[in-house]
Write an enzyme that holds these catalytic residues in place. Structure first.
Site, PDB file in Angstrom:
ATOM      1  CD  GLU A 214      -3.172  -0.436   0.019  1.00 59.53           C
ATOM      2  OE1 GLU A 214      -3.106   0.732  -0.420  1.00 59.53           O
ATOM      3  OE2 GLU A 214      -4.026  -1.248  -0.365  1.00 59.53           O
TER       4      GLU A 214
ATOM      5  CD  GLU B 179      -1.121  -1.091  -4.813  1.00 63.34           C
ATOM      6  OE1 GLU B 179      -1.068  -2.290  -5.125  1.00 63.34           O
ATOM      7  OE2 GLU B 179      -2.154  -0.536  -4.366  1.00 63.34           O
ATOM      8  CD  GLU B 180      -2.718   4.729  -0.266  1.00 61.69           C
ATOM      9  OE1 GLU B 180      -2.361   5.605   0.552  1.00 61.69           O
ATOM     10  OE2 GLU B 180      -3.778   4.078  -0.137  1.00 61.69           O
TER      11      GLU B 180
END
Lengths: 274, 274
Positions: free
Chosen positions: B153, B156-157
């Site tokens: 996460e 990805e972010e």
């Protein structure tokens, strides 16, 4: 002033918080009539700019499943008595939330002041008939807190009342039933009653067993996690180990009951000063 | 020697480990033919002493759902592309396992050596448009480890590579989507790259933000859990707080990959002596 208007039947729906609608159907309806109402409804929701359409279909309306799939719906989740279908009718990217992926299991290490472990022999499952004594385990019910599930399982299997102390550790495992995963929380509990009354269906026998004898059982050799748990308990009684204790916190997103936040309370000033 | 025998078509099935059978159907079949084969199959399985019958029905065979329900099957779980139905055909007590109840969420507190927090503003969700800076969060994929989900996460972010350190705390909440529950794991990560490249779909902005400024944001006042997390981080850098770190353990029940067991490694002798 008058206008010529057609009235079309549409499905009764309520809005969700994400620009979608939720439909609950309950009355029997034949699939041809349903298809016509469904199409009017979808056209109507599209016109309103709705995104996701959720249909909660009780099991007695299984006759409508095929119609919904043909119209572009797919399965989201299911429970014994209903099937939840969903359809994304917007051009914007699909933000349908994921389905539940995990089952929550609990294991309860209940130790009395004589350093005896509350141990059971199970009638079914992996250890059945092996003579192995293990701590009570079980699966949390839908909506049940981990700390409540541990207390309940101990009471159900052995009749012993116990207070939740802390989560000592947890294990995540995958593909444990079909494609789903398990989170297994090892919990420490303090007994407040000591008489044993076993639950006849699941449990063959239960007893208070000296920790050293419990930990020395041959089957432990095969289970790395069991050996970790024994080490954790010994570190705990030596005062070296802290698990996570539940603190009740307010839920900000709904009017539901409090949530439990599990943390190492011994490491926080505000918890120590209590 | 000859005998007059009838051959009946039955569904192809494999045995499960609990005295039941699992049926995978894939080829299109009309519901009348299917009903006849299903009835022969059930009669056959009963004769063999089978208990549970599982039918994994791909979505393109939705035409068979109604038939199965009428024959006594019910829903166990569903995923976008299939529906799992089950029927208990034995007189013994039903031991069908529970469905998954929880979704697993992760939040990643990534702090660099200058005590700056990797903070994001989200394009959707509860904090959209509020100017609030929060740590990256997301939902674990089916079969994904908590520690892997947190690292993914963050990457990805924000484009930042980070190493998993530990689970600082976790929250269990109920009725978070339909009747299902959430387990949200707050994780501490150590960044190993620092350049930010945001994921345009979900993230409005991301930056390294001094911890004191991050923790002083007004919205924190409303979120008891956010305040706990800030306190935990301060206790952590003072050396007073231990979370749970993952250790890889062998799975004894299948040939699957290792499972992670999350525990307070600092409290265990064997982990300290490494």
């Amino acid at each position: 002033m008058s206008a010529e208007v057609d009235e079309v039947e549409v499905l009764t729906s309520s809005d969700d918080d994400y620009g979608g609608v939720i439909v609950h159907i309950n009355l029997p309806i034949d699939s041809t009539t349903f298809l016509s109402i469904l199409r009017s409804s979808i056209s109507n929701w599209k016109h309103q700019g709705k995104k996701g359409v959720w249909i909660k279909l009780p099991i007695h309306l299984a006759n409508l499943v095929e119609t919904l799939i043909k119209e572009g719906f797919w399965y989201h989740h299911a429970e014994p008595k209903y099937l939840m279908l969903v359809h994304w009718i917007s051009d914007s990217p699909n933000t349908i939330p994921a389905n539940a992926t995990h089952r929550v299991g609990v294991g309860a290490l209940v130790v009395n002041e004589k350093r005896e472990v509350l141990a059971v022999q199970e009638k079914t499952g992996h250890f059945q008939g092996t003579g192995s004594w293990k701590f009570p385990t079980g699966v949390a019910d839908q909506g049940e807190d981990i700390c409540a599930a541990a207390v309940r399982e101990v009471k159900e299997e052995t009749g012993v009342d116990a207070e939740f102390v802390e989560v000592l550790a947890f294990r995540q495992s995958h593909m444990s039933f079909f494609d789903k995963s398990d989170l297994f929380f090892v919990c420490l509990l303090r007994p407040v009653s000591f008489d044993i009354q076993i639950q006849e269906i699941e449990i063959e026998a239960a007893k208070w067993m000296p920790f050293d004898e419990y930990a020395a059982q041959p089957f432990m050799e095969k289970y790395e996690i069991m050996r970790y748990i024994n080490e954790i308990y010994l570190a705990k009684i030596d005062g070296h180990y802290s698990g996570f204790t539940p603190v009740a916190t307010k839920s900000n997103f709904s009017n539901q009951k409090n949530n439990y936040f599990y943390l190492n309370a011994g490491g926080l000033k505000r918890c120590n000063s209590v």
